[in-house]
Write an enzyme that holds these catalytic residues in place. Sequence first.
Site, PDB file in Angstrom:
ATOM      1  N   HIS A 181     -14.227  10.831 -13.835  1.00 51.34           N
ATOM      2  CA  HIS A 181     -14.853  10.833 -12.507  1.00 51.34           C
ATOM      3  C   HIS A 181     -13.817  10.577 -11.408  1.00 51.34           C
ATOM      4  O   HIS A 181     -13.776  11.271 -10.390  1.00 51.34           O
ATOM      5  CB  HIS A 181     -15.956   9.782 -12.463  1.00 51.34           C
ATOM      6  CG  HIS A 181     -16.513   9.567 -11.095  1.00 51.34           C
ATOM      7  ND1 HIS A 181     -17.231  10.527 -10.417  1.00 51.34           N
ATOM      8  CD2 HIS A 181     -16.426   8.502 -10.250  1.00 51.34           C
ATOM      9  CE1 HIS A 181     -17.568  10.061  -9.222  1.00 51.34           C
ATOM     10  NE2 HIS A 181     -17.088   8.843  -9.090  1.00 51.34           N
ATOM     11  N   SER A 245     -17.293  15.829 -11.272  1.00 48.98           N
ATOM     12  CA  SER A 245     -16.838  15.189 -12.515  1.00 48.98           C
ATOM     13  C   SER A 245     -17.863  15.237 -13.637  1.00 48.98           C
ATOM     14  O   SER A 245     -17.623  14.695 -14.708  1.00 48.98           O
ATOM     15  CB  SER A 245     -16.476  13.728 -12.235  1.00 48.98           C
ATOM     16  OG  SER A 245     -17.632  12.975 -11.899  1.00 48.98           O
TER      17      SER A 245
END
Length: 321
Positions: A181, A245
Amino acid sequence: EHGQVLTNQNSKIPVVPWYPRNENDLKSLGLLMIVDEENNQDHPQFTDQQYRIRREDIAKISQQHIFGQTIPNIDYTEQEEATWKKIYQVLREKGKSLLSQRYLKNLQKIENALGFKYKIPQLSEIDAYLQAETGFRIKATHGILSQREFLNALAHRVFCCTQYIRHHQYPEYSPEPDLIHEILGHVPLFADKEIADLSQEIGILSSGAEQKDIKRLGTLYWSTLEFGACKENGQIKGYGAGIASSTGELDNFPIANYEKFDPFIHADRQYPTQIVQPTYLYSEDFDEVIQELIMFGKSLQKPFGLYYDFIEKELKATKII
Ligand code: NLE
Ligand code: FE2
């Protein structure tokens, strides 16, 4: 000292919550461990004991990193490298048609420079890259921080960044920020000069802000840099880190609801943090995101103005209202 002596016993002097003012103050970043009680307990990230142990080991290393010192490298296991490679390829493929060009261009530049295709990049490399591109710097952190701490660090162009990777059995969606992420979501945004500047502005607004405004700024950060979208050639594209992500989020993106972003309406909205977003907020273009957030910032009541002095690397007060 600031943040401590101000009392409101008799007076109009407001209490100002502590915030990092200079490089020295930044050394205390990430020292507190926050336990998030809303965690999705069914996710293997919370139930797999072996995963938890490995995760704690990395979290300890990250937490011991003092901002300003060299970021420790992690020796990622084969399984972790395999998770990265697999999800990186899928994200790249799915992202092409769904994500904004602005994000994609920045990603392309960094993935080539650091060889994302082949291995998990170390935060020390990311830090050097960002410093050269936009002056953003990294503090390795064990996990999610409080909104106040994360936002306050941005005022100094510091990104608090985790270093562990999500669970290999369910890499489509992580309920918590992990290195996929951070690196594939946030880093391409911090590598963009205007977005880096906007992030710092949000950080400055959050410095010394009262809790209700921290919450609103956190919600706006979520609505834009985490899960925001904007129009490109008439089509809505995602630019937020949490969309970029997560393949789960990318699959959800075309079938979700969209609403026009307005910080004055959305600063107080509710949103889920453990499942994909039911609604994405979009703007006409990225300039609009910047303009609207700046306008909203001006409406916040703070007893003083702040600006960042780039020479002395500290926040300075401009006026007492
Ligand atoms: N849900 C995101 C992902 O799977 O990449 C991470 C958390 C974003 C706050
Ligand atoms: Fe994030």
